[in-house]
Design an enzyme around this catalytic site. Structure first.
Site, mmCIF file in Angstrom:
data_model
loop_
_atom_site.group_PDB
_atom_site.id
_atom_site.type_symbol
_atom_site.label_atom_id
_atom_site.label_comp_id
_atom_site.label_asym_id
_atom_site.label_seq_id
_atom_site.Cartn_x
_atom_site.Cartn_y
_atom_site.Cartn_z
ATOM 1 N N HIS A 1 0.882 -1.169 0.000
ATOM 2 C CA HIS A 1 0.000 0.000 0.000
ATOM 3 C C HIS A 1 0.925 1.226 0.000
ATOM 4 O O HIS A 1 2.037 1.159 0.548
ATOM 5 C CB HIS A 1 -0.815 -0.047 1.297
ATOM 6 C CG HIS A 1 -1.879 0.996 1.419
ATOM 7 N ND1 HIS A 1 -1.595 2.299 1.753
ATOM 8 C CD2 HIS A 1 -3.219 0.937 1.273
ATOM 9 C CE1 HIS A 1 -2.723 2.981 1.819
ATOM 10 N NE2 HIS A 1 -3.721 2.177 1.528
ATOM 11 N N LYS B 1 -9.898 -0.604 10.801
ATOM 12 C CA LYS B 1 -9.984 -1.828 9.987
ATOM 13 C C LYS B 1 -10.418 -3.015 10.840
ATOM 14 O O LYS B 1 -10.651 -4.100 10.348
ATOM 15 C CB LYS B 1 -8.620 -2.160 9.370
ATOM 16 C CG LYS B 1 -7.970 -1.020 8.619
ATOM 17 C CD LYS B 1 -8.213 -1.103 7.141
ATOM 18 C CE LYS B 1 -7.311 -0.108 6.438
ATOM 19 N NZ LYS B 1 -7.772 0.200 5.093
ATOM 20 N N GLN C 1 -4.289 -5.080 6.947
ATOM 21 C CA GLN C 1 -5.316 -5.991 6.419
ATOM 22 C C GLN C 1 -5.295 -7.353 7.100
ATOM 23 O O GLN C 1 -6.050 -8.243 6.714
ATOM 24 C CB GLN C 1 -5.120 -6.187 4.902
ATOM 25 C CG GLN C 1 -5.337 -4.947 4.066
ATOM 26 C CD GLN C 1 -6.776 -4.463 4.078
ATOM 27 O OE1 GLN C 1 -7.709 -5.213 4.373
ATOM 28 N NE2 GLN C 1 -6.972 -3.200 3.756
ATOM 29 N N ASP D 1 3.327 -4.500 7.978
ATOM 30 C CA ASP D 1 2.104 -3.715 7.861
ATOM 31 C C ASP D 1 0.932 -4.680 8.036
ATOM 32 O O ASP D 1 0.633 -5.480 7.144
ATOM 33 C CB ASP D 1 2.087 -3.040 6.485
ATOM 34 C CG ASP D 1 0.767 -2.336 6.194
ATOM 35 O OD1 ASP D 1 -0.168 -2.458 7.000
ATOM 36 O OD2 ASP D 1 0.678 -1.676 5.143
ATOM 37 N N CYS E 1 -4.761 2.416 -3.618
ATOM 38 C CA CYS E 1 -3.508 2.948 -3.042
ATOM 39 C C CYS E 1 -2.358 1.979 -3.248
ATOM 40 O O CYS E 1 -1.511 1.817 -2.351
ATOM 41 C CB CYS E 1 -3.670 3.258 -1.550
ATOM 42 S SG CYS E 1 -4.709 4.657 -1.236
HETATM 43 N N1 PMP Z 1 -1.589 -0.723 4.537
HETATM 44 C C1 PMP Z 1 -2.561 -1.489 4.023
HETATM 45 C C2 PMP Z 1 -2.223 -2.864 3.550
HETATM 46 C C3 PMP Z 1 -3.849 -0.972 3.930
HETATM 47 O O1 PMP Z 1 -4.826 -1.715 3.412
HETATM 48 C C4 PMP Z 1 -4.126 0.329 4.412
HETATM 49 C C5 PMP Z 1 -5.511 0.930 4.327
HETATM 50 N N2 PMP Z 1 -6.179 0.707 3.126
HETATM 51 C C6 PMP Z 1 -3.079 1.062 4.949
HETATM 52 C C7 PMP Z 1 -1.817 0.507 4.986
HETATM 53 C C8 PMP Z 1 -3.268 2.453 5.472
HETATM 54 O O2 PMP Z 1 -4.099 2.445 6.580
HETATM 55 P P1 PMP Z 1 -4.603 3.826 7.215
HETATM 56 O O3 PMP Z 1 -5.188 4.603 6.073
HETATM 57 O O4 PMP Z 1 -5.625 3.388 8.206
HETATM 58 O O5 PMP Z 1 -3.444 4.500 7.814
#
Ligand code: PMP
Length: 406
Positions: free
Chosen positions: A123, A226, A203, A200, A364
């Site tokens: 991401h 999440k 998910q 990270d 993203c």
């Molecule tokens: N990493 C992953 C794998 C994600 O799916 C997301 C959110 N879509 C993020 C990072 C970023 O999370 P946040 O916007 O809650 O900071």
């Protein structure tokens, strides 16, 4: 399986409404999850009876507020099996946690000519902060690539690591492809060469049991929103040794010990990294969300979500002209796909009009789209409150889209 879906669904008020006159179907859980009434009520009750800034007052409600906040730290520690409570730092979310490490770890350990390794399926949150660090320090970003099924080329990791490698950052589960990465194995490979690893978990935390000591990662990050809690609260887990060694990320109240006009000394962990008023109400919501999930059991949740994934995958694979991106052997309940000759936005908009929320775009993860030479996908991501009946309606919606464009 033994899963009281009706009872669970009754806990999520947002699911029990009509959108465009139809029973609402929410398949955008990868972007954010819905909140159970237990979380919604707890936040309201907290504001109605306890709210007070934490760590600052001797008055009763401030003490209660502080205790509620610190109790959640202990709960998170247990939830991810961290060794120490002070290894749990509250942040705004995954992005905030990664930026904290990219800055603080980067300040301490990364110099000109050093290397950071990330994967090509990250991401943007787990890519851009490392790019910024590399620019700042004149360091080099190296990439672990993935294959056409969306599996990381872990066999190349050994060769990527050199004596200049300072950190490896990788996602536990890809939000764009659904791949569950073999994080324990990746950590072992990196640790064999003394390279620390950040995972990270944005998910993963809601889909699978996370045991940071078993994975042996050095940092693990995730977002509350999440995992059925509020937005604006997140977690950074870090091994005590590293968190002690790296400098604070932000300065301000709540993180200092003694302050003069010239200089300040900082508090110990975890407060050293929690400058300013923390989102303590968000933390309370995270505690309630963890209780909620623990009551059902993450094992049961994972099993049920896999059932949904397999059911949907099978049905979707039978649709002519539908391509699924991300076919890893080990996958979470995320399906990214395209319909031949139909733009993902067009499909997403029509599906929306049928009362079904899916996500369209690059999620993203633009480099993932670049790899497949596409601009985006339609993504359906399931949570434990979704059902096979909803998937059936989703399949009908996909067929309708196809029919309209044929
Ligand atoms: N990493 C992953 C794998 C994600 O799916 C997301 C959110 N879509 C993020 C990072 C970023 O999370 P946040 O916007 O809650 O900071």
């Amino acid at each position: 399986m033994n899963f009281d879906i009706e009872k669970i669904r009754a806990d999520f008020p947002i699911l029990n409404q009509k959108i465009y006159g139809k029973d609402y179907i929410y398949f955008d859980n990868g972007a954010t999850t819905q909140k159970p009434i237990q979380v919604i009520n707890a936040v309201s009750e907290f504001y109605s009876s306890i709210n007070s800034n934490i760590h600052r007052g001797v008055h009763l409600l401030s003490e209660k507020s502080t205790k509620a906040y610190e109790d959640v730290r202990a709960k998170v520690q247990k939830f991810i099996n961290a060794e120490h409570e002070h290894e749990i730092i509250f942040t705004k979310g995954t992005t905030d946690s990664i930026n904290l490490i990219a800055f603080s770890f980067g300040e301490k350990y990364v110099n000109k000519g050093d290397e950071i390794i990330v994967s090509a399926m990250e991401h943007h949150s787990n890519l851009v902060p490392w790019q910024m660090l590399c620019q700042r320090k004149n360091a080099k970003l190296k990439i672990i690539h993935f294959d056409k099924n969306g599996e990381l080329e872990t066999d190349k990791i050994n060769d990527l690591i050199t004596d200049r490698t300072k950190l490896l950052a990788v996602t536990h589960i890809s939000n764009a492809l659904g791949t569950i990465n073999p994080v324990k194995k990746i950590v072992q490979l990196a640790h064999n060469k003394n390279v620390p690893v950040l995972i990270d978990g944005a998910q993963a935390i809601q889909h699978t049991i996370v045991d940071v000591q078993e994975i042996d990662c050095d940092f693990y990050v995730f977002s509350g929103h999440k995992i059925y809690a509020e937005t604006g609260i997140g977690v950074l887990y870090g091994k005590e040794k590293f968190l002690n060694e790296i400098p604070p990320y932000q300065g301000g109240g709540d993180m200092v010990d003694h302050v003069t006009l010239e200089k300040s000394t900082y508090l110990d962990l975890p407060f050293k990294f929690e400058a300013g008023t923390s989102n303590y109400v968000g933390a309370v919501s995270l505690g309630i969300a963890i209780d909620y999930i623990n009551e059902i059991g993450l094992n049961k949740i994972a099993e049920y979500e896999t059932e949904l994934l397999n059911y949907a995958t099978q049905k979707m694979q039978a649709i002519e002209g539908l391509t699924i991106f991300g076919n890893a052997k080990n996958k979470a309940s995320v399906i990214s796909f395209l319909l031949k000759n139909i733009h993902h936005y067009d499909a997403g908009m029509i599906i929306d009009k049928m009362g079904i929320a899916v996500r369209t775009g690059s999620h993203c993860a633009q480099p993932v789209m670049t790899y497949f030479d596409i601009t985006g996908t339609i993504r359906a991501s399931f949570a434990f409150y979704n059902t096979k009946e909803e998937i059936d309606r989703f399949i009908e919606a996909i067929l309708k889209v196809k029919q309209m464009f044929d």
